[in-house]
Every structure is written in structure tokens, then in C-alpha cells.
Scaffold this active site. Sequence first.
Site, PDB file in Angstrom:
ATOM      1  N   SER A  37       0.676  -1.169   0.053  1.00  0.00           N
ATOM      2  CA  SER A  37       0.000  -0.091   0.149  1.00  0.00           C
ATOM      3  C   SER A  37       0.768   1.253   0.127  1.00  0.00           C
ATOM      4  CB  SER A  37      -1.071   0.007   1.186  1.00  0.00           C
ATOM      5  OG  SER A  37      -0.200  -0.330   2.355  1.00  0.00           O
ATOM      6  N   HIS A  93      -2.463  -2.962  -6.342  1.00  0.00           N
ATOM      7  CA  HIS A  93      -2.926  -2.551  -4.908  1.00  0.00           C
ATOM      8  C   HIS A  93      -4.769  -2.752  -4.846  1.00  0.00           C
ATOM      9  CE1 HIS A  93      -3.204   0.824  -1.651  1.00  0.00           C
ATOM     10  NE2 HIS A  93      -3.383  -0.703  -1.179  1.00  0.00           N
ATOM     11  N   GLU A 124      -5.683   0.062  -7.386  1.00  0.00           N
ATOM     12  CA  GLU A 124      -4.598   0.850  -7.830  1.00  0.00           C
ATOM     13  C   GLU A 124      -3.528   0.129  -8.791  1.00  0.00           C
ATOM     14  OE1 GLU A 124      -3.049   2.952  -4.367  1.00  0.00           O
ATOM     15  OE2 GLU A 124      -3.095   5.015  -5.458  1.00  0.00           O
ATOM     16  N   ASN A 173      -3.758   6.225  -0.776  1.00  0.00           N
ATOM     17  CA  ASN A 173      -3.122   6.228   0.459  1.00  0.00           C
ATOM     18  C   ASN A 173      -2.470   7.693   0.861  1.00  0.00           C
ATOM     19  OD1 ASN A 173      -4.088   4.310   2.059  1.00  0.00           O
ATOM     20  ND2 ASN A 173      -2.811   2.690   0.957  1.00  0.00           N
TER      21      ASN A 173
HETATM   22  N1  CAA Z   1     -16.930 -10.121   1.315  1.00  0.00           N
HETATM   23  C1  CAA Z   1     -18.084 -10.078   0.610  1.00  0.00           C
HETATM   24  N2  CAA Z   1     -19.003  -9.160   0.808  1.00  0.00           N
HETATM   25  C2  CAA Z   1     -18.824  -8.382   1.935  1.00  0.00           C
HETATM   26  C3  CAA Z   1     -17.611  -8.470   2.450  1.00  0.00           C
HETATM   27  C4  CAA Z   1     -16.934  -9.428   2.200  1.00  0.00           C
HETATM   28  N3  CAA Z   1     -15.699  -9.264   3.281  1.00  0.00           N
HETATM   29  N4  CAA Z   1     -17.973  -7.336   3.450  1.00  0.00           N
HETATM   30  C5  CAA Z   1     -19.106  -6.789   3.242  1.00  0.00           C
HETATM   31  N5  CAA Z   1     -19.616  -7.289   2.102  1.00  0.00           N
HETATM   32  C6  CAA Z   1     -20.978  -6.643   1.705  1.00  0.00           C
HETATM   33  C7  CAA Z   1     -22.031  -7.125   2.260  1.00  0.00           C
HETATM   34  O1  CAA Z   1     -22.388  -8.327   2.233  1.00  0.00           O
HETATM   35  C8  CAA Z   1     -22.976  -6.096   1.845  1.00  0.00           C
HETATM   36  O2  CAA Z   1     -23.706  -6.664   0.630  1.00  0.00           O
HETATM   37  P1  CAA Z   1     -24.949  -5.879   0.037  1.00  0.00           P
HETATM   38  O3  CAA Z   1     -24.762  -4.562  -0.353  1.00  0.00           O
HETATM   39  O4  CAA Z   1     -25.413  -6.885  -0.981  1.00  0.00           O
HETATM   40  O5  CAA Z   1     -25.937  -6.012   0.968  1.00  0.00           O
HETATM   41  C9  CAA Z   1     -22.195  -4.910   1.492  1.00  0.00           C
HETATM   42  O6  CAA Z   1     -20.919  -5.404   1.368  1.00  0.00           O
HETATM   43  C10 CAA Z   1     -22.376  -3.865   2.726  1.00  0.00           C
HETATM   44  O7  CAA Z   1     -21.757  -4.629   3.885  1.00  0.00           O
HETATM   45  P2  CAA Z   1     -22.493  -4.548   5.019  1.00  0.00           P
HETATM   46  O8  CAA Z   1     -24.200  -4.244   4.938  1.00  0.00           O
HETATM   47  O9  CAA Z   1     -22.118  -5.474   6.289  1.00  0.00           O
HETATM   48  O10 CAA Z   1     -22.036  -3.266   6.004  1.00  0.00           O
HETATM   49  P3  CAA Z   1     -21.896  -1.714   5.539  1.00  0.00           P
HETATM   50  O11 CAA Z   1     -23.143  -1.304   4.716  1.00  0.00           O
HETATM   51  O12 CAA Z   1     -21.635  -1.031   7.039  1.00  0.00           O
HETATM   52  O13 CAA Z   1     -20.713  -1.622   4.623  1.00  0.00           O
HETATM   53  C11 CAA Z   1     -18.447  -1.591   4.152  1.00  0.00           C
HETATM   54  C12 CAA Z   1     -19.340  -2.342   5.039  1.00  0.00           C
HETATM   55  C13 CAA Z   1     -18.490  -2.022   2.662  1.00  0.00           C
HETATM   56  C14 CAA Z   1     -16.926  -2.028   4.593  1.00  0.00           C
HETATM   57  C15 CAA Z   1     -18.419  -0.052   4.098  1.00  0.00           C
HETATM   58  O14 CAA Z   1     -18.549   0.490   5.689  1.00  0.00           O
HETATM   59  C16 CAA Z   1     -17.454   0.762   3.597  1.00  0.00           C
HETATM   60  O15 CAA Z   1     -17.349   0.943   2.140  1.00  0.00           O
HETATM   61  N6  CAA Z   1     -16.277   1.272   4.334  1.00  0.00           N
HETATM   62  C17 CAA Z   1     -15.181   1.759   3.903  1.00  0.00           C
HETATM   63  C18 CAA Z   1     -14.265   1.116   3.190  1.00  0.00           C
HETATM   64  C19 CAA Z   1     -13.017   1.504   2.967  1.00  0.00           C
HETATM   65  O16 CAA Z   1     -12.764   2.789   2.656  1.00  0.00           O
HETATM   66  N7  CAA Z   1     -12.150   0.729   2.344  1.00  0.00           N
HETATM   67  C20 CAA Z   1     -10.890   1.110   1.861  1.00  0.00           C
HETATM   68  C21 CAA Z   1      -9.834   1.284   2.863  1.00  0.00           C
HETATM   69  S1  CAA Z   1      -8.268   1.812   2.300  1.00  0.00           S
HETATM   70  C22 CAA Z   1      -7.458   0.494   1.715  1.00  0.00           C
HETATM   71  O17 CAA Z   1      -7.941  -0.496   1.759  1.00  0.00           O
HETATM   72  C23 CAA Z   1      -6.240   0.782   1.177  1.00  0.00           C
HETATM   73  C24 CAA Z   1      -4.976   0.531   2.042  1.00  0.00           C
HETATM   74  O18 CAA Z   1      -3.935   0.300   1.603  1.00  0.00           O
HETATM   75  C25 CAA Z   1      -5.155   0.738   3.544  1.00  0.00           C
END
Ligand code: CAA
Length: 291
Positions: A119, A140, A152, A190
Site C-alpha cells: 500500500s 493494490h 490501483e 493512501n
Molecule cells: N466479502 C463479501 N461481501 C462483503 C464483505 C466481504 N468481506 N464485506 C462486506 N460485504 C458486503 C455485504 O454483504 C453487503 O452487501 P449488500 O450491499 O449486497 O447488502 C455490503 O458489502 C455492505 O456490507 P454491510 O451491510 O455488512 O456493511 P456496511 O453497509 O456497513 O458496509 C463496508 C461495509 C463496505 C466495509 C463500508 O462500510 C465501506 O465501504 N467502508 C469503507 C471501506 C474503505 O474505505 N475501504 C478502503 C480502505 S483503504 C484501503 O484498503 C487501502 C489501503 O492500502 C489501506
Amino acid sequence: MDIESIGIVGAGQMGNGIAHVCALAGYDVLLNDVRPEALEEAVALIRRNLDRQVSRGKVADTDRDAAMARIRTTLTLTDLGPKDLVIEAATEREDVKHAIFAELVPALGKQTILTSNTSSISITRLASRTDRPERFMGFHFMNPVPVMQLVELIRGIATDDATYAACHGVVERLGKTAATAEDFPAFIVNRILMPMINEAVYTLYEGVGNVNSIDQAMKLGTNHPMGPLELADFIGLDTCLAIMNVLHDGLGDTKYRPCPLLTKYVEAGWLGRKTQRGFYDYRGETPQPTR
Ligand code: CAA
């Protein structure tokens, strides 16, 4: 070059998600980890996440079964040698990544494309320690991998066009969208996200708000799905700190200095969800703010 088989190094949070989406897209997947329990847990978690997608009507049960059948696991890193593409998704530590490439490279096929899910670490520097800087690049994924649309793609200074095109083709077959970044510290996502999270920790450290008010302000005030502190816990506070250090060291600007409070949480071993405690305490029924 046609990619049909993919080797993945590391069965943790990112590695299992990458295996999930690659198998679902029809690739043969070989997942490697040094710990047998990590491989078992990863396969069980992929199954649970696929089940969740089936129950929400996103994936057909026959596709889930076919995807599971395409995933194999190994404790032997060099078994990944004959794969068309290898994605390294091990711990975000440069020494660990160099050691993995040192062991893996002699076993790689001549045409194999080697990539890292890093990352923030320099792709050019990682590539320079392998025998194939032109067939090396950054791949990424975002967490949670099955849900997030973006990948990415980062070209090192020597990455050739055929390698970039092949990786871009994989992103398309996964049904995701690629954003291409130049190889500078922390790339695009990031570079922008981590200073925001770090600033949220400063906001907490300076008492401008508490955990709840900061997260609520950003969720309701800017329509982010998670507040920055909740997101930091989700990503892992050790990872957030490591990326801030890469920005600070690599760009030499004091605006990237990690907040002392972030360092303190990491020193305490409060790394977020994965250790059950971070800016929130996850040990009870509902997460409780720790400040
Ligand atoms: N596998 C499969 N499906 C998943 C899953 C997984 N691991 N996690 C969540 N889902 C699905 C759920 O089944 C749900 O599906 P539907 O839309 O069909 O209902 C959907 O995703 C939403 O999940 P939830 O209803 O359980 O929960 P939520 O609505 O609170 O969403 C989230 C959870 C998708 C994580 C949301 O909170 C979100 O988008 N958060 C931000 C995530 C983010 O910013 N990620 C990037 C981080 S930075 C990075 O990764 C880079 C790095 O290098 C650090």
C-alpha cells in the site's frame, strides 16, 4: 500475455480477499502462507463471504462452488513459481517482502509477472531486488476486496507496457476499475486517505472532538460510509502508522508526521479490529469508543 493462473503470497485480510475475487473471475488460484492455520482460516472465510454474496443474490451458488474448487493452498512458497501472475500480499514490511522475493524469484517461470499489493512501499525499489523489474508492478487492492471497486496499478520505473496491459486486463476480468498511479510514496489512495486519518487522530489528541463526534462528523458531514477512526481500526492502526512513516520519510515534509497518539495505540498493541481494540473496543456486543 494471457493470465490464467494466479499465485497469492499471504492469506491474511488482503490475500484471502484477492483469492476470493480471482477465483470468482475464473482464475486458478494457489494461495500460500507460512502458517497452516492461516490457510485454513482463509479458505473458511472465503467460503463465508461467498455464502454471504449468494444469500444476497450477488453470486449464483454454482459460481460459488466453482470458485471454491479453483482455490488451492500451499505452505511452500516456490510452488507459486509456474503461475502466470504472482500477487504478493504479505505483511507490509519491506524486509519481509524482499525475503519473499529472494526465495521465490529462482522458482519463477521466465514469463511470470510478479506484483506486490503493497500500500505504500516503492515498487521500483522492490523490483530492483528481483530478476525482472520490467515484469514487476504494484497491484493494490482495497479492503474489503470483494466489495471495493478500485484496484490501483503502479508502474515502477522499469515496468514494461506488456506487463501493465496484462495486469490491466486482470483488473477488468475481475469486474473492477483500475486507477494508474506513478511510483511515489503511498501512491494515490493512501497519499490522500492516510493524512486524513492522521489528522482525525490529531483532532482526537488535541481534544477537538472525541471518537464518536469525530466519526459522526465525517460520516454525516461528508457522506463517508465509515468515520476516519472507525476506518483506521478497519485498516489496522499498525498499517496506518507504517504508511504515515513511508510518507514522512519519503517526502520529508513535516505535514506527514504521524500523530503521537497513533503511535501510542500501536505501542499498546491496540491495532484496531484485528486485535479487538483500537479507537473502539470490539470485545463486547457493540463497539465502544476508547476515548
Ligand atoms: N466479502 C463479501 N461481501 C462483503 C464483505 C466481504 N468481506 N464485506 C462486506 N460485504 C458486503 C455485504 O454483504 C453487503 O452487501 P449488500 O450491499 O449486497 O447488502 C455490503 O458489502 C455492505 O456490507 P454491510 O451491510 O455488512 O456493511 P456496511 O453497509 O456497513 O458496509 C463496508 C461495509 C463496505 C466495509 C463500508 O462500510 C465501506 O465501504 N467502508 C469503507 C471501506 C474503505 O474505505 N475501504 C478502503 C480502505 S483503504 C484501503 O484498503 C487501502 C489501503 O492500502 C489501506
